[in-house]
Write an enzyme that holds these catalytic residues in place. Structure first.
Site, PDB file in Angstrom:
ATOM      1  N   GLN A 173      63.998  44.225  50.629  1.00  0.00           N
ATOM      2  CA  GLN A 173      63.472  43.738  51.901  1.00  0.00           C
ATOM      3  C   GLN A 173      63.974  42.323  52.181  1.00  0.00           C
ATOM      4  O   GLN A 173      63.962  41.443  51.321  1.00  0.00           O
ATOM      5  CB  GLN A 173      61.936  43.775  51.877  1.00  0.00           C
ATOM      6  N   ASP A 228      70.513  50.534  53.737  1.00  0.00           N
ATOM      7  CA  ASP A 228      70.430  49.525  54.793  1.00  0.00           C
ATOM      8  C   ASP A 228      71.765  49.360  55.511  1.00  0.00           C
ATOM      9  O   ASP A 228      71.812  48.802  56.610  1.00  0.00           O
ATOM     10  CB  ASP A 228      70.044  48.162  54.191  1.00  0.00           C
ATOM     11  N   LYS A 279      57.143  51.808  54.979  1.00  0.00           N
ATOM     12  CA  LYS A 279      58.297  52.589  54.498  1.00  0.00           C
ATOM     13  C   LYS A 279      57.858  53.551  53.395  1.00  0.00           C
ATOM     14  O   LYS A 279      58.200  54.737  53.413  1.00  0.00           O
ATOM     15  CB  LYS A 279      59.400  51.650  53.994  1.00  0.00           C
TER      16      LYS A 279
HETATM   17  N1  GUN Z   1      64.052  42.979  57.332  1.00  0.00           N
HETATM   18  C1  GUN Z   1      63.994  43.236  58.661  1.00  0.00           C
HETATM   19  N2  GUN Z   1      64.647  44.373  58.955  1.00  0.00           N
HETATM   20  C2  GUN Z   1      65.117  44.858  57.779  1.00  0.00           C
HETATM   21  C3  GUN Z   1      65.869  46.017  57.418  1.00  0.00           C
HETATM   22  O1  GUN Z   1      66.262  46.848  58.246  1.00  0.00           O
HETATM   23  N3  GUN Z   1      66.145  46.147  56.101  1.00  0.00           N
HETATM   24  C4  GUN Z   1      65.756  45.243  55.169  1.00  0.00           C
HETATM   25  N4  GUN Z   1      66.094  45.448  53.891  1.00  0.00           N
HETATM   26  N5  GUN Z   1      65.074  44.153  55.462  1.00  0.00           N
HETATM   27  C5  GUN Z   1      64.755  43.975  56.769  1.00  0.00           C
END
Ligand code: GUN
Length: 292
Positions: A95, A118, A51
């Protein structure tokens, strides 16, 4: 059989983002994303790393905050509150999953909904239900929708089975598919559903989002179906230097020959999640600067 190339579709989305970032910067606006990782989960470390790397490639500002696994709820809340106040940050992502002692729902509620890229905050969940485009849509489901569109798959009136009911994928995916622009007939199936294979076999489009390696077998899939495999599972593999290989929720080798179209793992939904995160962060930067 059509192999849906998530890397190519993601690259197109990222190219759009890059242009828009350039245009925003010329107006004196530098979009910024904060990514918070608590603990040392190896898969999460990879996701957070890519990311932040993608931000750099696009010319987006990013802040990576890595906290020890022993971080307390209060310490994490304080980090989120500081990011809420930080004018260089338009998007905040913590995350998932955090360590077990963290109460994730309280953390999500603490994120300013205007920065919740998110789309996990209750305010954004409500906007998704209401089909209000000012909200943020979770990245993996919106990326999966974009893949269907890019592959020319028509969801209008289609029978879709979403396998999995998570807050991150299954539920928002079902909402997007039943929304008035997609008009699918949606069944949400899960671990307690009776006769999963028969349910799935009825689907024109099958979305597998359970997190169980290769659970969906050939006899779960109708001839000519479209399969979107959201799973990214690590399974031990001594022949790999890393000691594992990545596999989806679908037994790809036996399922793919039956399909009209299918996404591979890796290289399917995964790259789309990051691309849609970049799009959401741009939406946040635009909205926070009063640009419509
Ligand atoms: N863990 C797996 N997919 C995601 C996501 O799209 N966002 C976040 N914050 N954690 C994740």
């Amino acid at each position: 059989m059509q192999l849906i190339d998530g890397k190519a579709v993601a690259a197109a989305v990222l190219a759009e983002c890059k242009e828009e970032i350039h245009a925003l910067r010329q107006q004196g606006i530098q979009p910024g994303l904060a990514v918070v990782l608590v603990g040392e989960d190896p898969a999460s470390q990879v996701y957070v790393g890519s990311k932040v790397k993608t931000c750099a490639e696009l010319g987006m500002h990013s802040k990576k905050i890595v906290l020890p696994a022993a971080t307390t709820q209060e310490e994490l809340l304080a980090v989120v509150q500081e990011l809420n106040q930080d004018p260089t940050i338009h998007g905040i992502l913590v995350q998932s999953p955090p360590p077990a002692h963290i109460h994730e729902e309280e953390i999500i509620r603490a994120i300013d909904p205007r920065k919740d890229v998110d789309g996990f905050h209750p305010e954004n969940v409500a906007k998704l239900v209401l089909e209000d485009p000012s909200g943020f849509v979770p990245c993996t489901p919106s990326g999966s929708m974009r893949l269907l569109a890019a592959a020319g798959i028509d969801t209008q009136g289609a029978k879709v089975v979403v396998l999995g009911r998570s807050m991150i994928v299954g539920k928002p995916m079902a909402l997007l598919l039943m929304a008035k622009n997609a008009n699918a007939t949606v069944t949400v199936a899960h671990s307690r559903s009776r006769d999963l294979p028969a349910l799935c076999r009825d689907a024109d489009i099958l979305i597998a989002a359970v997190g169980r390696p290769e659970m969906v077998k050939a006899d779960w899939v109708k001839d000519g179906a479209v399969v979107i495999d959201v799973g990214i599972n690590r399974v031990p593999d001594a022949s790999k230097k890393s000691g594992f290989r990545l596999t989806g929720d679908v037994a790809f080798d036996e399922v793919a020959p039956k399909c009209q179209a299918i996404t591979p793992v890796p290289g399917g939904v995964g790259p789309m999640t990051i691309a849609m995160l970049m799009k959401n962060t741009l939406q946040a930067a635009r909205q926070q600067n009063g640009i419509t």
